[in-house]
Design a protein around this motif. Structure first.
Motif, PDB file in Angstrom:
ATOM      1  N   SER A 157       0.821  -1.217   0.000  1.00 35.55           N
ATOM      2  CA  SER A 157       0.000   0.000   0.000  1.00 35.55           C
ATOM      3  C   SER A 157       0.853   1.264   0.000  1.00 35.55           C
ATOM      4  CB  SER A 157      -0.944   0.010   1.202  1.00 35.55           C
ATOM      5  OG  SER A 157      -0.215   0.022   2.420  1.00 35.55           O
ATOM      6  N   THR A 168      -4.726   0.300  -2.852  1.00 38.20           N
ATOM      7  CA  THR A 168      -4.956   1.405  -1.922  1.00 38.20           C
ATOM      8  C   THR A 168      -5.059   2.742  -2.657  1.00 38.20           C
ATOM      9  OG1 THR A 168      -3.810   0.247  -0.134  1.00 38.20           O
ATOM     10  CG2 THR A 168      -4.031   2.623   0.077  1.00 38.20           C
ATOM     11  N   PHE A 185     -13.319   2.408   1.517  1.00 32.53           N
ATOM     12  CA  PHE A 185     -12.208   1.915   2.334  1.00 32.53           C
ATOM     13  C   PHE A 185     -12.625   0.722   3.193  1.00 32.53           C
ATOM     14  CE2 PHE A 185     -10.057   5.912   1.317  1.00 32.53           C
ATOM     15  CZ  PHE A 185      -8.769   5.448   1.144  1.00 32.53           C
TER      16      PHE A 185
END
Length: 214
Positions: A157, A168, A185
């Motif tokens: 990420s 991400t 998210f």
């Protein structure tokens, strides 16, 4: 939930790039880490010094800083790579330092008598490592190496910091564009958790198989 369905192809592509990043980075990290671990136990002092310096530097410099220095620092010296390649290289360098330390502990479990017996049978340093020491070292550190792998999966990420369109990065982009931060998210968290659980199950199965064979 509608946003997840509407942007599913984009998420799928990003997840695919993340998986490729994981495979390439882990393959490179194990190869480099194995070499560095072997150098740590070498009879050649410069090799030991290099290995110690390599681990000391790359294990202790934060990963985001390494990413930024590699991407924005090297071009000052006239060296530059595509962003995805840069992410792979930095992850390999960073993770290999942890792999090397983990493998070193495994190599230290190999009985001295086995090494002496291998030498008596005519094995050289590389033959001793390849056929005697490394197989036992890897078998002894399956769980610790698995922990390094799972940590590296989460570290992918960090590639978002330099603009690599991995999972991400894409989740953040979609969340901003759609104003659905919690939903987007939340789904990303679930995806990472499922991937981690899948890897953990595979590592546990491998450890049991190795333990049975030993």
């Amino acid at each position: 939930m509608t946003v997840l369905l509407d942007r599913a192809p984009e998420f799928g592509t990003a997840f695919g790039w993340t998986l490729l990043l994981i495979v390439l980075a882990w393959t490179g990290a194990v190869a480099v880490g194995t070499a560095v671990a072997a150098m740590q136990l070498s009879a050649v002092r410069p090799a030991r010094v290099f290995a110690g310096a390599y681990i000391g530097v790359f294990r202790n410099v934060p990963l985001p800083m390494q990413m930024v220095l590699f991407v924005f620092g090297l071009p000052v010296l006239g060296v530059s790579y595509p962003l995805f390649t840069s992410a792979v290289v930095v992850l390999v360098v960073y993770t290999s330092a942890f792999v090397a330390e983990t493998l070193r502990s495994g190599l230290n479990t190999v009985a001295r008598g086995e090494a002496e017996a291998a030498r008596a049978l005519g094995f050289g340093p590389f033959g001793l490592l390849r056929f005697v020491a490394l197989p036992q070292a890897f078998a002894a550190v399956v769980q610790p190496l698995g922990g390094v792998l799972i940590t590296m999966v989460k570290n992918t990420s960090v590639a978002a910091v330099i603009g690599v369109a991995e999972f991400t990065f894409t989740a953040n982009k979609v969340a901003v564009e759609e104003s659905e931060t919690f939903v987007v998210f939340g789904a990303a968290v679930v995806a990472y958790v499922l991937l981690g659980l899948l890897l953990g199950a595979g590592i546990n199965a491998l450890e049991k198989k190795v333990a049975f064979q030993r």
